[in-house]
Design a protein around this motif. Structure first.
Motif, PDB file in Angstrom:
ATOM      1  N   UNK A 158       0.831  -1.205   0.000  1.00 35.18           N
ATOM      2  CA  UNK A 158       0.000   0.000   0.000  1.00 35.18           C
ATOM      3  C   UNK A 158       0.868   1.260   0.000  1.00 35.18           C
ATOM      4  N   UNK A 159       1.999   1.198   0.709  1.00 38.42           N
ATOM      5  CA  UNK A 159       2.913   2.343   0.763  1.00 38.42           C
ATOM      6  C   UNK A 159       3.434   2.689  -0.614  1.00 38.42           C
ATOM      7  N   UNK A 160       3.744   1.650  -1.394  1.00 36.50           N
ATOM      8  CA  UNK A 160       4.252   1.881  -2.751  1.00 36.50           C
ATOM      9  C   UNK A 160       3.149   2.483  -3.631  1.00 36.50           C
ATOM     10  N   UNK A 161       1.940   1.948  -3.507  1.00 38.52           N
ATOM     11  CA  UNK A 161       0.822   2.470  -4.301  1.00 38.52           C
ATOM     12  C   UNK A 161       0.574   3.942  -3.933  1.00 38.52           C
ATOM     13  N   UNK A 162       0.588   4.229  -2.619  1.00 34.49           N
ATOM     14  CA  UNK A 162       0.411   5.619  -2.148  1.00 34.49           C
ATOM     15  C   UNK A 162       1.453   6.542  -2.779  1.00 34.49           C
ATOM     16  N   UNK A 163       2.722   6.094  -2.759  1.00 35.54           N
ATOM     17  CA  UNK A 163       3.804   6.930  -3.317  1.00 35.54           C
ATOM     18  C   UNK A 163       3.562   7.205  -4.790  1.00 35.54           C
ATOM     19  N   UNK A 164       3.120   6.170  -5.509  1.00 32.58           N
ATOM     20  CA  UNK A 164       2.871   6.335  -6.946  1.00 32.58           C
ATOM     21  C   UNK A 164       1.760   7.362  -7.175  1.00 32.58           C
ATOM     22  N   UNK A 165       0.711   7.258  -6.360  1.00 30.33           N
ATOM     23  CA  UNK A 165      -0.423   8.158  -6.555  1.00 30.33           C
ATOM     24  C   UNK A 165      -0.042   9.596  -6.218  1.00 30.33           C
ATOM     25  N   UNK A 166       0.717   9.765  -5.120  1.00 25.75           N
ATOM     26  CA  UNK A 166       1.126  11.127  -4.728  1.00 25.75           C
ATOM     27  C   UNK A 166       2.038  11.732  -5.800  1.00 25.75           C
ATOM     28  N   UNK A 167       2.904  10.893  -6.377  1.00 20.12           N
ATOM     29  CA  UNK A 167       3.794  11.370  -7.443  1.00 20.12           C
ATOM     30  C   UNK A 167       2.968  11.736  -8.674  1.00 20.12           C
ATOM     31  N   UNK A 168       1.949  10.923  -8.954  1.00 21.85           N
ATOM     32  CA  UNK A 168       1.058  11.208 -10.092  1.00 21.85           C
ATOM     33  C   UNK A 168       0.354  12.554  -9.865  1.00 21.85           C
ATOM     34  N   UNK A 169      -0.151  12.744  -8.633  1.00 26.10           N
ATOM     35  CA  UNK A 169      -0.841  14.005  -8.314  1.00 26.10           C
ATOM     36  C   UNK A 169       0.101  15.205  -8.446  1.00 26.10           C
ATOM     37  N   UNK A 170       1.357  14.998  -8.037  1.00 27.36           N
ATOM     38  CA  UNK A 170       2.337  16.089  -8.104  1.00 27.36           C
ATOM     39  C   UNK A 170       2.602  16.479  -9.568  1.00 27.36           C
ATOM     40  N   UNK A 171       2.657  15.436 -10.426  1.00 27.70           N
ATOM     41  CA  UNK A 171       2.976  15.698 -11.839  1.00 27.70           C
ATOM     42  C   UNK A 171       1.753  16.112 -12.653  1.00 27.70           C
ATOM     43  N   UNK A 172       0.572  15.855 -12.142  1.00 25.92           N
ATOM     44  CA  UNK A 172      -0.654  16.170 -12.886  1.00 25.92           C
ATOM     45  C   UNK A 172      -1.547  17.088 -12.050  1.00 25.92           C
ATOM     46  N   UNK A 173      -1.271  18.380 -12.106  1.00 31.31           N
ATOM     47  CA  UNK A 173      -2.114  19.282 -11.324  1.00 31.31           C
ATOM     48  C   UNK A 173      -3.558  19.238 -11.843  1.00 31.31           C
ATOM     49  N   UNK A 174      -4.476  19.464 -11.000  1.00 30.52           N
ATOM     50  CA  UNK A 174      -5.897  19.339 -11.371  1.00 30.52           C
ATOM     51  C   UNK A 174      -6.561  18.448 -10.350  1.00 30.52           C
ATOM     52  N   UNK A 175      -7.579  17.762 -10.796  1.00 30.83           N
ATOM     53  CA  UNK A 175      -8.309  16.890  -9.869  1.00 30.83           C
ATOM     54  C   UNK A 175      -7.380  15.754  -9.407  1.00 30.83           C
ATOM     55  N   UNK A 176      -7.154  15.608  -8.095  1.00 31.83           N
ATOM     56  CA  UNK A 176      -6.204  14.597  -7.636  1.00 31.83           C
ATOM     57  C   UNK A 176      -6.815  13.183  -7.539  1.00 31.83           C
ATOM     58  N   UNK A 177      -5.945  12.203  -7.550  1.00 27.32           N
ATOM     59  CA  UNK A 177      -6.384  10.814  -7.334  1.00 27.32           C
ATOM     60  C   UNK A 177      -6.701  10.658  -5.850  1.00 27.32           C
ATOM     61  N   UNK A 178      -7.880  10.148  -5.546  1.00 26.55           N
ATOM     62  CA  UNK A 178      -8.244   9.960  -4.129  1.00 26.55           C
ATOM     63  C   UNK A 178      -8.289   8.478  -3.758  1.00 26.55           C
ATOM     64  N   UNK A 179      -8.375   7.632  -4.798  1.00 17.66           N
ATOM     65  CA  UNK A 179      -8.364   6.182  -4.520  1.00 17.66           C
ATOM     66  C   UNK A 179      -7.655   5.461  -5.668  1.00 17.66           C
ATOM     67  N   UNK A 180      -6.839   4.485  -5.288  1.00 16.82           N
ATOM     68  CA  UNK A 180      -6.165   3.682  -6.310  1.00 16.82           C
ATOM     69  C   UNK A 180      -6.833   2.314  -6.371  1.00 16.82           C
ATOM     70  N   UNK A 181      -7.103   1.864  -7.585  1.00 13.13           N
ATOM     71  CA  UNK A 181      -7.677   0.525  -7.760  1.00 13.13           C
ATOM     72  C   UNK A 181      -6.649  -0.302  -8.546  1.00 13.13           C
TER      73      UNK A 181
END
Lengths: 298, 202
Positions: free
Chosen positions: B146-169
């Motif tokens: 889960x920690x790795x998935x969280x890191x990926x999502x936070x990095x995605x949010x950092x690189x893609x400003x706009x509506x953020x990812x709130x859940x990873x499936x």
């Protein structure tokens, strides 16, 4: 034998190419992003384990990674330019490259994409490769046999890495690995999974029975060539077929498996084809002609 | 390197190890007999030649030890040596944005430095978590995943400003043995859902 006619320009071409490849690689690599990775996944490998564990939170911080990247880029630029004292810059740069490559591999799988390039940098760091094509004043050159030795050492190391792959595949996989369609599953996996290039040409190849069969046969032939790689150092005919085989193999892994060994391809061309001798002779002649023209003018 | 080699010897000498020792021993002997190599090990080039010989020996030792995690930068080279799985699987990550949109997260390109090293680690963590039988260890395995998935999502949010990812499936996708080119038809199932929260995942 290869590199019999090497000169200072031959070693300099390798110096410029290898350190330029590293410069390009590092320039495009956002290593500072590693600061966002969970530390719990980090497990230092090999020589990195010699560093105290308390140091890792600092090393894997954004400011440290940025500093390392900038300093390493500067060092690589100096090496490309042939600034002396060469080894005083090259050896710390090689240590930093080892740390840099070790960091990314300490988060999981140890892949081999950049290792031949790393080993080439090690060999160059202790070789006489700044006697030509350098921004520094020319100095007394080493003997041509020294330059030949450096290029021969790099070619030996490169061929040895291919030998490792072929011999291990025969030793562990036996005949089974070539007969059970494993290569087809590997291609399907690497091609279908979301990869760095998003090219799944491998899946299309697998749709054709003839192409699949060709893939299986070439897997065996390739492994045989890999196991015999050291012969390429001494036998000219074998070397040419080996070069064609390896370049074909590297191109095919990019389009069918999303695996790139681009640095290896460049090293194969420079170390195992007449590209370096031709280029170095041309450069040598050009410089000699210019010097002569300068003398005639004065 | 020596310690790793001793550990390898202590853990048992198998036919592959013996066979490879013999092969590389013969290879070194053959190289040493080549006149081109002998020339380099004599006279002015002797010291340089010996350093290169030591380097080659370290490379071979790394191959024989077969434990790159201990011997890096002298690692072993063993690619596609074991039979492949007949039905390979991979993980695919989708992000649910705050506005409800679903996006595919390019896992291999989120951390460019790690690339496919990250996706291999990710799959390994998933398999380890599923295979773990000790409940406490399993919780730990899932925490890493889960920690790795969280890191990926936070990095995605950092690189893609706009509506953020709130859940990873995270989807588990199976590659069939035939008709592989139709990737849309691959059997797939939801493997895990991870809620994305701001803050340092470290």
């Amino acid at each position: 034998m290869i590199h019999k006619t090497s000169n200072a320009e031959s070693a300099a071409i390798l110096r410029i190419t290898v350190f330029s490849m590293w410069f390009y690689h590092l320039w495009h690599d956002p290593i500072q992003e590693l600061a966002s990775m969970p530390l719990v996944l980090f497990s230092p490998i090999g020589v990195l384990d010699l560093l105290p564990s308390d140091a890792w939170p600092l090393i894997l911080s954004g400011p440290f990674l940025w500093t390392m990247k900038i300093l390493l880029l500067i060092a690589l630029l100096l090496l490309i330019l042939g600034v002396r004292p060469f080894w005083r810059i090259a050896i710390p740069a090689c240590i930093a490259l080892t740390l840099y490559q070790g960091l990314t591999r300490s988060f999981g799988k140890i892949n081999h994409g950049e290792l031949a390039m790393l080993y080439s940098a090690y060999v160059l760091a202790i070789s006489p490769c700044v006697d030509a094509l350098s921004v520094m004043k020319p100095r007394k050159s080493s003997t041509n046999s020294r330059y030949a030795a450096a290029l021969f050492a790099m070619a030996t190391v490169l061929c040895l890495t291919y030998t490792f792959v072929g011999v291990r595949r025969f030793a562990v996989g036996g005949s089974e690995i070539f007969l059970d369609e494993s290569i087809l599953s590997y291609v399907a996996h690497r091609s279908a999974e979301p990869g760095p290039f998003n090219i799944n040409f491998g899946l299309m190849v697998l749709e054709h029975p003839l192409m699949s069969k060709l893939l299986e046969v070439s897997f065996f032939v390739l492994t045989a060539f890999e196991a015999l790689s050291m012969l390429a150092l001494f036998n000219r005919r074998f070397r040419w077929s080996w070069v064609v085989m390896m370049l074909g193999f590297h191109v095919s892994t990019i389009i069918t498996m999303q695996i790139s060994f681009s640095a290896n391809m460049i090293l194969v061309v420079l170390l195992l084809t007449p590209a370096t001798p031709y280029a170095s002779t041309w450069i040598h002649t050009l410089f000699a002609r210019r010097t002569q023209a300068g003398r005639d003018f004065t | 390197m020596v310690a790793a080699l001793l550990m390898r010897l202590r853990s048992g000498v198998d036919a592959v190890f013996l066979g490879e020792c013999l092969f590389y021993g013969l290879l070194l002997a053959w190289l040493a007999r080549r006149p081109e190599v002998q020339r380099r090990l004599r006279g002015d080039d002797a010291v340089y030649g010996l350093i290169i010989v030591a380097f080659v020996v370290l490379l071979i030792a790394g191959q024989l030890v077969s434990d790159g995690r201990r011997t890096y930068p002298f690692v072993h080279w063993a690619m596609y040596t074991t039979p492949a799985r007949k039905a390979p699987i991979f993980l695919e990550c989708h992000g649910v944005l705050a506005d409800g949109e679903d996006v595919v997260i390019p896992a291999a390109r989120i951390f460019k430095s790690l690339s496919v090293r990250l996706t291999r680690t990710w799959l390994k963590l998933a398999e380890a978590a599923v295979a773990e039988t000790d409940p406490e260890m399993q919780v730990e395995s899932w925490r890493k995943f889960d920690g790795l998935v969280q890191s990926m999502m936070l990095e995605y949010n950092r690189k893609n400003p706009g509506s953020p990812v709130i859940e990873a499936v995270v989807w588990r996708v199976m590659i069939p043995a035939s008709k592989r080119s139709n990737t849309e038809a691959y059997p797939r199932e939801v493997f895990r859902r991870v809620t994305v929260s701001d803050g340092e995942p470290r």
